[in-house]
Design a protein around this motif. Sequence first.
Motif, PDB file in Angstrom:
ATOM      1  N   GLN A   1       0.927  -1.192  -0.008  1.00  0.00           N
ATOM      2  CA  GLN A   1      -0.098   0.143   0.065  1.00  0.00           C
ATOM      3  C   GLN A   1       0.952   1.195  -0.080  1.00  0.00           C
TER       4      GLN A   1
ATOM      5  N   VAL B   1       0.695   5.347   1.046  1.00  0.00           N
ATOM      6  CA  VAL B   1      -0.118   6.441   1.620  1.00  0.00           C
ATOM      7  C   VAL B   1       0.626   7.503   1.339  1.00  0.00           C
ATOM      8  N   MET B   2       0.056   8.717   0.644  1.00  0.00           N
ATOM      9  CA  MET B   2       0.768   9.841   0.718  1.00  0.00           C
ATOM     10  C   MET B   2       0.108  10.874   1.584  1.00  0.00           C
ATOM     11  N   GLN B   3       1.002  11.956   2.177  1.00  0.00           N
ATOM     12  CA  GLN B   3       0.492  12.914   3.039  1.00  0.00           C
ATOM     13  C   GLN B   3      -0.342  13.743   2.331  1.00  0.00           C
TER      14      GLN B   3
ATOM     15  N   ARG C   1       7.776   2.338   5.265  1.00  0.00           N
ATOM     16  CA  ARG C   1       9.050   2.718   4.622  1.00  0.00           C
ATOM     17  C   ARG C   1       8.774   4.325   4.349  1.00  0.00           C
ATOM     18  N   GLU C   2       9.655   5.186   4.639  1.00  0.00           N
ATOM     19  CA  GLU C   2       9.353   6.709   4.219  1.00  0.00           C
ATOM     20  C   GLU C   2       9.637   6.935   2.825  1.00  0.00           C
ATOM     21  N   ILE C   3       8.771   7.567   2.078  1.00  0.00           N
ATOM     22  CA  ILE C   3       9.147   8.141   0.556  1.00  0.00           C
ATOM     23  C   ILE C   3       8.727   9.309   0.600  1.00  0.00           C
TER      24      ILE C   3
ATOM     25  N   GLY D   1       5.317  10.699   1.771  1.00  0.00           N
ATOM     26  CA  GLY D   1       4.469   9.602   1.981  1.00  0.00           C
ATOM     27  C   GLY D   1       5.174   8.405   2.567  1.00  0.00           C
ATOM     28  N   LYS D   2       4.416   7.375   2.453  1.00  0.00           N
ATOM     29  CA  LYS D   2       4.901   6.227   3.015  1.00  0.00           C
ATOM     30  C   LYS D   2       4.371   4.982   2.179  1.00  0.00           C
ATOM     31  N   GLU D   3       5.288   3.978   2.233  1.00  0.00           N
ATOM     32  CA  GLU D   3       4.912   2.647   1.469  1.00  0.00           C
ATOM     33  C   GLU D   3       4.817   1.636   2.832  1.00  0.00           C
ATOM     34  N   ILE D   4       3.791   0.847   2.676  1.00  0.00           N
ATOM     35  CA  ILE D   4       3.708  -0.381   3.698  1.00  0.00           C
ATOM     36  C   ILE D   4       4.156  -1.385   2.995  1.00  0.00           C
TER      37      ILE D   4
END
Lengths: 325, 246
Positions: free
Chosen positions: A191, A193-195, B156-158, B161-164
Amino acid sequence: MSVLVVVECDKGEVKKSSLEVASYGAQVAQALGTTATAVAVGEATEANLAQLGEQGITKVLFDNEPRLKDFVNGAYTKLIAAAAQQEQSQVIVLANSNIGASVGSRLAVRLKASLATNVVELPKIEGGQFTVKRGAFSGKAFADMVLSGERKIIAVKKNSIEAQHNAGQTAQVEAFSAQLSDADFADAPKQVVMQDQAGGILLPEADKVVSGGRGMKGPENWHLIEELATALGAATACSKPVSDVDWRPHHEHVGQTGITVSPNLYIACGISGAIQHLAGVNSSKVIVVINKDPEAPFFKAADYGIVGDVFEVLPKLTQAVKELG
Amino acid sequence: MKFLVCISNVPDTTTKITFTPDNKEFNKAGVQFVINPWDEYALTRAIELKEAQGSGSVTVLNVGEADTEPNIRKALAIGADDAIRVNAAPKDAWFVAQQIAHYAKEGGYDVILMGKESIDYNGFQVHGMVGELLGIPTVAPAMKLDMSGNTATLEREIEGGKEIVEVNTPFVASCQQPMCEPRIPNMRGIMTARTKPLKVVEAVGEGAATSVAEYALPPKKQGVKLIPAENAGELIKLLRNEAKVI
Ligand SMILES: Cc1cc2nc3c(=O)[nH]c(=O)nc-3n(C[C@H](O)[C@H](O)[C@H](O)COP(=O)(O)OP(=O)(O)OC[C@H]3O[C@@H](n4cnc5c(N)ncnc54)[C@H](O)[C@@H]3O)c2cc1C
Ligand SMILES: Cc1cc2nc3c(=O)[nH]c(=O)nc-3n(C[C@H](O)[C@H](O)[C@H](O)COP(=O)(O)OP(=O)(O)OC[C@H]3O[C@@H](n4cnc5c(N)ncnc54)[C@H](O)[C@@H]3O)c2cc1C
């Protein structure tokens, strides 16, 4: 023998940091008497990739595999290694981003290359040897680093060199396949998830940053920071104690143990300027400090300052920006 | 489950950085060294996961000379079970990564954790090199790590945002906030740390792939231009007309 440049794309656009990387690669290629080829990762469009000609890129390799849209360490590494092999590249340039560092460090081992991250200038090239200037000690110093390997990988820090724009030049976009299989996507994200970013501006990519510290007194006052940021087209950031107590999310925390930013403009509001905070921001081109304490250490690192109360000063600044039009 | 936590010995975050007169080396005189702040997240999370599993072990590994032992003991006091020191100056990331990969393989560790990056040389590269050397996945930088059986779920930080991400053991993760609340040693920990095993081993592999020719400090600021608070709007004009940044 061309220089290989890795360009990161997002929603069809080439990221600004990758335009800088492309310019960097093209200038290295020129110094070596060769051309620069780009390989695209992320969600790219052919039309936008062709425009990399403006940064001096001759050719762009584009693998139309839809699963490359999101970052997948295994697949990206294999794609770039295959591109480097096809182009017989001895020099690979990428962004000093989370993606660049993840892929660059694996490539360094796979291709037996010397790797320099955090690079802030074009290399000095003598014979086969490159010397690159890189940030060290979390923004407190620089190191001239010698890359002795035959192959070199350089990760360029954002906003260190200017992206060139030679209007009208286009790059040739070529279909490229690294023959990626399911196994290469084993570590694909489940998944993404963007902020929600204020005004849609991402802190690591931002040209301007408005940042708040404990002097802002509480999250209910952050609208003052956000209003100035919106007026300027800036991203918002904060000091560590502010994110530690959850006034703001962790991804906004800048400093030695947060993210390092190097925008053209950094405005610090109610931040004292502790050494760990300065480490993360002191490569900003212009620093503005607003603090009610004239002795606050941050003033020593600032270009412009206002000794005053943030609650009075910030609305005036926002108003003045709006009046500029 | 066997956890290996790699810790780097770095100057305290308040250190004023200076170099030897020829600018070829970092001047260590009078400098206090600490466990790299990011590695504390890795260490604490490994201890928490071991405690939750009710079995297993946490080993800390450092590549460094004998002067790093106080910080290795500190990691033992925080709660690691044993330690390995690879007795060599850490010449560069490639050199360090080879040591970690070698001893990780030898010890058969399931989870290899490290910090996001060292705050001195800011490489942010040891994680990927170790993963590649061992042919296992790396997740960097990770903000969250949970384990269920042999499967880890990480955030994981991108940028933006983040990836699970889900990976199976063995894997490498480089850790950062807000993964956990780093622990500090308590009295009992400090007492028991003295007798926990600390094995000193020799370096393996090839030498460094990079070297530093010279260090430099950033150029000094010219001095601050103060604008009176009453005329705050004047600042915006200066930013446009003088500094040309807006
Ligand atoms: C290992 C370690 C790592 C760290 N890493 C980081 C890091 O990465 N980033 C980071 O930011 N910090 C970091 N710190 C914390 C750092 O040492 C400071 O404690 C922190 O930066 C202080 O945050 P601050 O400036 O918001 O708060 P304070 O130091 O409390 O400063 C608040 C400032 O606001 C001013 N002020 C108050 N009211 C007003 C007002 N109404 N108008 C105008 N000004 C006002 C005050 O004069 C003061 O200067 C770290 C610390 C350690 C020990
Ligand atoms: C050009 C250069 C010269 C150097 N010279 C010296 C020197 O003279 N003396 C000196 O003491 N150091 C020196 N170092 C630092 C040392 O080599 C670093 O430990 C190594 O380079 C890794 O740092 P990094 O920033 O590349 O790692 P990163 O990739 O940023 O580190 C990530 C993680 O790897 C782990 N890690 C890093 N280093 C170690 C280690 N040594 N042991 C165990 N785990 C580790 C930690 O978990 C860390 O959080 C030098 C580094 C470079 C690049």
